[in-house]
Design a protein around this motif. Sequence first.
Motif, PDB file in Angstrom:
ATOM      1  N   SER A 284       0.859  -1.188   0.000  1.00 39.77           N
ATOM      2  CA  SER A 284       0.000   0.000   0.000  1.00 39.77           C
ATOM      3  C   SER A 284       0.894   1.236   0.000  1.00 39.77           C
ATOM      4  CB  SER A 284      -0.897  -0.023   1.238  1.00 39.77           C
ATOM      5  OG  SER A 284      -1.784   1.067   1.226  1.00 39.77           O
ATOM      6  N   VAL A 285       0.635   2.173  -0.926  1.00 39.46           N
ATOM      7  CA  VAL A 285       1.425   3.408  -1.011  1.00 39.46           C
ATOM      8  C   VAL A 285       0.497   4.599  -1.214  1.00 39.46           C
ATOM      9  CG1 VAL A 285       3.441   2.212  -1.949  1.00 39.46           C
ATOM     10  CG2 VAL A 285       1.796   3.273  -3.492  1.00 39.46           C
ATOM     11  N   GLN A 286       1.022   5.778  -0.941  1.00 41.76           N
ATOM     12  CA  GLN A 286       0.264   6.995  -1.164  1.00 41.76           C
ATOM     13  C   GLN A 286       0.451   7.475  -2.602  1.00 41.76           C
ATOM     14  OE1 GLN A 286      -1.799   6.902   1.825  1.00 41.76           O
ATOM     15  NE2 GLN A 286      -1.871   8.973   0.979  1.00 41.76           N
ATOM     16  N   GLU A 287      -0.597   8.058  -3.122  1.00 43.73           N
ATOM     17  CA  GLU A 287      -0.538   8.647  -4.463  1.00 43.73           C
ATOM     18  C   GLU A 287       0.643   9.619  -4.550  1.00 43.73           C
ATOM     19  OE1 GLU A 287      -4.093  10.755  -5.447  1.00 43.73           O
ATOM     20  OE2 GLU A 287      -3.460  11.157  -7.515  1.00 43.73           O
ATOM     21  N   GLY A 288       1.380   9.543  -5.652  1.00 45.43           N
ATOM     22  CA  GLY A 288       2.511  10.435  -5.856  1.00 45.43           C
ATOM     23  C   GLY A 288       3.835   9.880  -5.364  1.00 45.43           C
ATOM     24  N   ARG A 289       3.784   8.874  -4.478  1.00 46.69           N
ATOM     25  CA  ARG A 289       5.023   8.283  -3.973  1.00 46.69           C
ATOM     26  C   ARG A 289       5.475   7.157  -4.890  1.00 46.69           C
ATOM     27  NH1 ARG A 289       5.464   9.978   1.483  1.00 46.69           N
ATOM     28  NH2 ARG A 289       7.589   9.166   1.361  1.00 46.69           N
ATOM     29  N   ILE A 290       6.615   6.571  -4.559  1.00 46.90           N
ATOM     30  CA  ILE A 290       7.147   5.469  -5.348  1.00 46.90           C
ATOM     31  C   ILE A 290       6.573   4.132  -4.857  1.00 46.90           C
ATOM     32  CG2 ILE A 290       9.186   5.261  -3.862  1.00 46.90           C
ATOM     33  CD1 ILE A 290      10.781   4.448  -6.386  1.00 46.90           C
ATOM     34  N   SER A 291       6.234   3.264  -5.808  1.00 42.30           N
ATOM     35  CA  SER A 291       5.878   1.873  -5.490  1.00 42.30           C
ATOM     36  C   SER A 291       7.037   0.996  -5.950  1.00 42.30           C
ATOM     37  CB  SER A 291       4.617   1.440  -6.232  1.00 42.30           C
ATOM     38  OG  SER A 291       3.499   2.176  -5.815  1.00 42.30           O
ATOM     39  N   ILE A 292       7.455   0.091  -5.085  1.00 43.49           N
ATOM     40  CA  ILE A 292       8.525  -0.847  -5.443  1.00 43.49           C
ATOM     41  C   ILE A 292       8.017  -2.259  -5.214  1.00 43.49           C
ATOM     42  CG2 ILE A 292      10.873  -1.636  -4.993  1.00 43.49           C
ATOM     43  CD1 ILE A 292      11.526   1.179  -3.998  1.00 43.49           C
TER      44      ILE A 292
ATOM     45  N   TRP B 102       6.876  -8.022 -16.454  1.00 37.26           N
ATOM     46  CA  TRP B 102       5.881  -7.633 -15.451  1.00 37.26           C
ATOM     47  C   TRP B 102       4.533  -7.457 -16.141  1.00 37.26           C
ATOM     48  CZ3 TRP B 102       6.385  -7.495 -10.227  1.00 37.26           C
ATOM     49  CH2 TRP B 102       7.685  -7.513  -9.702  1.00 37.26           C
ATOM     50  N   TYR B 103       3.511  -8.010 -15.495  1.00 41.81           N
ATOM     51  CA  TYR B 103       2.141  -7.888 -15.960  1.00 41.81           C
ATOM     52  C   TYR B 103       1.311  -7.265 -14.852  1.00 41.81           C
ATOM     53  CZ  TYR B 103       2.630 -10.797 -20.155  1.00 41.81           C
ATOM     54  OH  TYR B 103       2.980 -11.279 -21.389  1.00 41.81           O
ATOM     55  N   LYS B 104       0.255  -6.602 -15.287  1.00 37.30           N
ATOM     56  CA  LYS B 104      -0.695  -5.971 -14.378  1.00 37.30           C
ATOM     57  C   LYS B 104      -2.050  -6.604 -14.615  1.00 37.30           C
ATOM     58  CE  LYS B 104      -2.543  -1.264 -13.944  1.00 37.30           C
ATOM     59  NZ  LYS B 104      -2.340   0.117 -14.461  1.00 37.30           N
ATOM     60  N   LYS B 105      -2.780  -6.871 -13.529  1.00 39.13           N
ATOM     61  CA  LYS B 105      -4.074  -7.519 -13.705  1.00 39.13           C
ATOM     62  C   LYS B 105      -5.132  -6.852 -12.825  1.00 39.13           C
ATOM     63  CE  LYS B 105      -6.394 -12.009 -13.773  1.00 39.13           C
ATOM     64  NZ  LYS B 105      -7.613 -11.533 -13.115  1.00 39.13           N
ATOM     65  N   TYR B 106      -6.222  -6.446 -13.481  1.00 39.58           N
ATOM     66  CA  TYR B 106      -7.408  -5.978 -12.761  1.00 39.58           C
ATOM     67  C   TYR B 106      -8.344  -7.163 -12.560  1.00 39.58           C
ATOM     68  CZ  TYR B 106      -5.919  -1.242 -14.020  1.00 39.58           C
ATOM     69  OH  TYR B 106      -5.211  -0.080 -14.175  1.00 39.58           O
ATOM     70  N   PRO B 107      -9.208  -7.111 -11.542  1.00 33.72           N
ATOM     71  CA  PRO B 107     -10.169  -8.193 -11.321  1.00 33.72           C
ATOM     72  C   PRO B 107     -11.021  -8.458 -12.557  1.00 33.72           C
ATOM     73  CG  PRO B 107     -10.166  -6.668  -9.470  1.00 33.72           C
ATOM     74  CD  PRO B 107      -9.319  -6.040 -10.525  1.00 33.72           C
TER      75      PRO B 107
ATOM     76  N   GLY C  82      -5.021   4.681 -10.284  1.00 38.80           N
ATOM     77  CA  GLY C  82      -5.293   3.737 -11.373  1.00 38.80           C
ATOM     78  C   GLY C  82      -4.274   2.620 -11.477  1.00 38.80           C
ATOM     79  N   ASP C  83      -3.156   2.749 -10.752  1.00 39.80           N
ATOM     80  CA  ASP C  83      -2.149   1.678 -10.735  1.00 39.80           C
ATOM     81  C   ASP C  83      -2.553   0.555  -9.785  1.00 39.80           C
ATOM     82  OD1 ASP C  83       0.514   4.142 -10.823  1.00 39.80           O
ATOM     83  OD2 ASP C  83      -0.487   3.111 -12.488  1.00 39.80           O
ATOM     84  N   SER C  84      -3.582   0.759  -8.993  1.00 44.06           N
ATOM     85  CA  SER C  84      -4.036  -0.274  -8.058  1.00 44.06           C
ATOM     86  C   SER C  84      -4.486  -1.505  -8.832  1.00 44.06           C
ATOM     87  CB  SER C  84      -5.193   0.255  -7.197  1.00 44.06           C
ATOM     88  OG  SER C  84      -4.763   1.344  -6.405  1.00 44.06           O
ATOM     89  N   ALA C  85      -3.794  -2.611  -8.596  1.00 41.03           N
ATOM     90  CA  ALA C  85      -4.026  -3.852  -9.350  1.00 41.03           C
ATOM     91  C   ALA C  85      -3.131  -4.928  -8.741  1.00 41.03           C
ATOM     92  CB  ALA C  85      -3.681  -3.663 -10.831  1.00 41.03           C
ATOM     93  N   VAL C  86      -3.218  -6.127  -9.284  1.00 41.30           N
ATOM     94  CA  VAL C  86      -2.267  -7.184  -8.915  1.00 41.30           C
ATOM     95  C   VAL C  86      -1.162  -7.202  -9.966  1.00 41.30           C
ATOM     96  CG1 VAL C  86      -1.923  -9.649  -8.513  1.00 41.30           C
ATOM     97  CG2 VAL C  86      -4.052  -8.551  -7.778  1.00 41.30           C
ATOM     98  N   TYR C  87       0.080  -7.211  -9.512  1.00 37.92           N
ATOM     99  CA  TYR C  87       1.234  -7.213 -10.403  1.00 37.92           C
ATOM    100  C   TYR C  87       1.914  -8.575 -10.341  1.00 37.92           C
ATOM    101  CZ  TYR C  87       0.605  -2.268 -11.019  1.00 37.92           C
ATOM    102  OH  TYR C  87       0.072  -1.050 -11.354  1.00 37.92           O
TER     103      TYR C  87
END
Lengths: 111, 112
Positions: free
Chosen positions: A12-20, A35-40, A83-88
């Motif tokens: 979980s990260v805040q908008e605007g910050r880096i996700s690793i 790397w793949y991204k998957k929405y439900p 909008g980046d919220s998903a399973v990676y």
Amino acid sequence: DQQVKQNSPSLSVQEGRISILNCDYTNSMFDYFLWYKKYPAEGPTFLISISSIKDKNEDGRFTVFLNKSAKHLSLHIVPSQPGDSAVYFCAARTEGEKLVFGKGTKLTVNP
Amino acid sequence: DVKVTQSSRYLVKRTGEKVFLECVQDMDHENMFWYRQDPGLGLRLIYFSYDVKMKEKGDIPEGYSVSREKKERFSLILESASTNQTSMYLCASRRGGYTEAFFGQGTRLTVV
């Protein structure tokens, strides 16, 4: 035995910050990592890949780093957006051209 | 744009039934894949086909078979469906020698 490991089920990260997002692998014969991204309720969509002979690949907000000696790769997303919220999923291509996937990491970007 | 189409989004079948999941791609890709996705287990490879009539077992082929009579179509067959085959099934295709695979929208199969 799982060849591609994503040890963090969620992030979980805040908008605007880096996700690793991190990924470890065991098979030194993998020649490409993806790397793949998957929405439900949708199929996975391709994000970015890296050859095993490179150590970095960048595409817009997404950068993948590969550390072959540690058998580790990571995906950086900067800046993170809701909008980046998903399973990676991390994936690797075997010498037989199969694609093997990790268990995935669920990313939540909070506004 | 590459299109990978799976014949059904949702299916409900009874235990013991023979089930066919169909996948069609329109880009003349040599490679096709069947995966299943389960919570906490990620995507697991069931079968891989590298060309027409050519197939290889993936990590979890037990209880499944496949058919690839034409280049564009890859079918997954559950010979006798069981409740532990309830899952999301994902088909993918890829040009031979390339890295990126394109996925269909998935089929949510429930076996009751």
